[in-house]
Enzyme design. Structure first.
Site, PDB file in Angstrom:
ATOM      1  N   TRP A 177       7.759   7.847   5.638  1.00 33.58           N
ATOM      2  CA  TRP A 177       7.478   9.245   6.080  1.00 33.58           C
ATOM      3  C   TRP A 177       8.239   9.738   7.277  1.00 33.58           C
ATOM      4  O   TRP A 177       8.547  10.801   7.579  1.00 33.58           O
ATOM      5  CB  TRP A 177       6.105   9.069   6.564  1.00 33.58           C
ATOM      6  CG  TRP A 177       5.084   9.198   5.104  1.00 33.58           C
ATOM      7  CD1 TRP A 177       5.306   8.777   4.078  1.00 33.58           C
ATOM      8  CD2 TRP A 177       3.692   9.755   5.301  1.00 33.58           C
ATOM      9  NE1 TRP A 177       4.320   9.057   3.063  1.00 33.58           N
ATOM     10  CE2 TRP A 177       3.290   9.287   3.716  1.00 33.58           C
ATOM     11  CE3 TRP A 177       2.830  10.069   6.123  1.00 33.58           C
ATOM     12  CZ2 TRP A 177       2.117   9.712   3.474  1.00 33.58           C
ATOM     13  CZ3 TRP A 177       1.505  10.374   5.848  1.00 33.58           C
ATOM     14  CH2 TRP A 177       1.171  10.289   4.537  1.00 33.58           C
ATOM     15  N   ASP A 192       2.738   2.064  14.733  1.00 34.00           N
ATOM     16  CA  ASP A 192       2.380   1.044  13.926  1.00 34.00           C
ATOM     17  C   ASP A 192       2.176  -0.260  14.574  1.00 34.00           C
ATOM     18  O   ASP A 192       2.725  -0.503  15.464  1.00 34.00           O
ATOM     19  CB  ASP A 192       3.304   0.903  12.569  1.00 34.00           C
ATOM     20  CG  ASP A 192       2.673   0.501  11.257  1.00 34.00           C
ATOM     21  OD1 ASP A 192       2.482   1.117  10.248  1.00 34.00           O
ATOM     22  OD2 ASP A 192       2.124  -0.762  11.346  1.00 34.00           O
ATOM     23  N   LYS A 237      -4.990   9.856   4.812  1.00 33.13           N
ATOM     24  CA  LYS A 237      -5.335   9.035   3.582  1.00 33.13           C
ATOM     25  C   LYS A 237      -6.708   8.679   3.614  1.00 33.13           C
ATOM     26  O   LYS A 237      -7.320   8.199   4.597  1.00 33.13           O
ATOM     27  CB  LYS A 237      -4.174   7.948   3.503  1.00 33.13           C
ATOM     28  CG  LYS A 237      -4.634   7.085   2.149  1.00 33.13           C
ATOM     29  CD  LYS A 237      -3.492   6.312   1.874  1.00 33.13           C
ATOM     30  CE  LYS A 237      -3.128   5.001   2.869  1.00 33.13           C
ATOM     31  NZ  LYS A 237      -1.963   4.043   2.204  1.00 33.13           N
TER      32      LYS A 237
HETATM   33  C1  LIG Z   1       1.021   2.330   3.420  1.00 35.14           C
HETATM   34  S1  LIG Z   1       1.656   1.709   4.973  1.00 35.14           S
HETATM   35  C2  LIG Z   1       2.401   2.948   5.435  1.00 35.14           C
HETATM   36  C3  LIG Z   1       3.668   3.531   4.778  1.00 35.14           C
HETATM   37  C4  LIG Z   1       4.292   4.627   5.489  1.00 35.14           C
HETATM   38  N1  LIG Z   1       3.751   5.716   5.455  1.00 35.14           N
HETATM   39  C5  LIG Z   1       5.935   4.922   4.767  1.00 35.14           C
HETATM   40  O1  LIG Z   1       6.336   5.847   4.703  1.00 35.14           O
HETATM   41  O2  LIG Z   1       6.806   3.873   4.903  1.00 35.14           O
HETATM   42  C6  LIG Z   1       0.226   1.663   5.944  1.00 35.14           C
HETATM   43  C7  LIG Z   1       0.777   1.150   7.525  1.00 35.14           C
HETATM   44  O3  LIG Z   1      -0.470   1.331   8.213  1.00 35.14           O
HETATM   45  C8  LIG Z   1      -0.348   0.215   9.373  1.00 35.14           C
HETATM   46  N2  LIG Z   1      -1.804   0.482  10.117  1.00 35.14           N
HETATM   47  C9  LIG Z   1      -2.948   0.067   9.509  1.00 35.14           C
HETATM   48  N3  LIG Z   1      -4.106  -0.072  10.196  1.00 35.14           N
HETATM   49  C10 LIG Z   1      -3.298   0.355  11.705  1.00 35.14           C
HETATM   50  C11 LIG Z   1      -3.867   0.243  13.138  1.00 35.14           C
HETATM   51  N4  LIG Z   1      -5.065   0.136  13.398  1.00 35.14           N
HETATM   52  N5  LIG Z   1      -2.893   0.546  13.803  1.00 35.14           N
HETATM   53  C12 LIG Z   1      -1.466   0.807  13.720  1.00 35.14           C
HETATM   54  N6  LIG Z   1      -0.961   0.697  12.277  1.00 35.14           N
HETATM   55  C13 LIG Z   1      -1.776   0.442  11.463  1.00 35.14           C
HETATM   56  C14 LIG Z   1      -0.249  -0.832   8.563  1.00 35.14           C
HETATM   57  O4  LIG Z   1       0.515  -1.746   9.604  1.00 35.14           O
HETATM   58  C15 LIG Z   1       0.856  -0.436   7.571  1.00 35.14           C
HETATM   59  O5  LIG Z   1       2.427  -0.301   7.986  1.00 35.14           O
END
Ligand SMILES: C[S@@+](CC[C@H](N)C(=O)[O-])C[C@H]1O[C@@H](n2cnc3c(N)ncnc32)[C@H](O)[C@@H]1O
Length: 206
Positions: free
Chosen positions: A62, A80, A161
């Site tokens: 993204w 992240d 999401k």
């Molecule tokens: C589906 S991936 C995102 C993919 C990204 N949109 C891309 O295009 O590459 C979801 C991400 O959310 C992060 N995540 C989940 N909970 C989080 C939090 N509380 N704080 C920071 N990052 C978080 C995870 O580490 C993961 O890398």
């Protein structure tokens, strides 16, 4: 199913996946990029001078898409809890987004003018227990909404999401009360069998 067998199956389905193939060929870091691209092309979300916050940004698909549109007049801040390889003009903050210290770093970088758009592709770590996973997902989405109330400009947008299930109706209602328009999006790259979908809330009302 053993862990080994399930990871082999995951690899097999990834290799068959057209979006994975397309992302590899186009040097995008994730297939998720096509979800944001489809929504942006339909809803015209991102402008070259926008300040955008990318929550749950790693591995960076993204953020790569944002940086293909946003120029030096705008700003991209990615957060992240997992490391992310640098991307051009993207300012990356490593940490758990729900922690105040992490959000504060973001507020400082954005400054008083506020953000035009907050996008969240975050999902909590899954336990496999549906009720627990769903409630964690809603709690995370509530953190995203609270964050928006502190950083979005009036008229700013949110793309978040969610997973269909308990609490999504109430969350949608919360957004309806505070934004001018609330839309549901299920881009083609979002797997049919997944309960995942996106809510696009437009024009934040202060
Ligand atoms: C589906 S991936 C995102 C993919 C990204 N949109 C891309 O295009 O590459 C979801 C991400 O959310 C992060 N995540 C989940 N909970 C989080 C939090 N509380 N704080 C920071 N990052 C978080 C995870 O580490 C993961 O890398």
């Amino acid at each position: 199913m053993t862990k080994n067998k399930s990871s082999k199956q995951w690899l097999k389905s990834q290799n068959k996946d057209l979006y994975v193939k397309k992302a590899r060929e186009s040097h995008f870091r994730s297939r998720a990029v096509y979800k944001l691209q489809e929504i942006d092309q339909k809803d015209k979300l991102i402008k070259p001078n926008h300040c955008v916050i990318d929550l749950g940004s790693s591995p960076g698909g993204w953020s790569q898409y944002l940086s293909s549109i946003i120029d030096s007049r705008g700003q991209i801040i990615a957060i992240d809890m997992l490391p992310m390889e640098p991307i051009g003009q993207v300012s990356y903050i490593l940490g758990d987004f729900t922690e105040e210290i992490v959000q504060k770093q973001c507020f400082i970088q954005v400054g008083k003018q506020g953000a035009d758009l907050v996008i969240s592709d975050m999902a909590p770590n899954l336990t496999g227990i549906r009720v627990t996973d769903q409630s964690r997902n809603i709690v995370l989405a509530e953190f995203v909404y609270d964050f928006c109330t502190r950083i979005l400009k009036p008229g700013g947008d949110l793309l978040v999401k969610l997973f269909e299930g308990e609490g999504t109706h109430e969350y949608r209602q919360l957004l309806q009360d505070n934004f001018s328009k609330v839309l549901t999006r299920k881009p083609k790259a979002s797997r049919d069998q997944s309960r995942e979908f996106y809510i696009l809330a437009r024009s934040y009302k202060l």
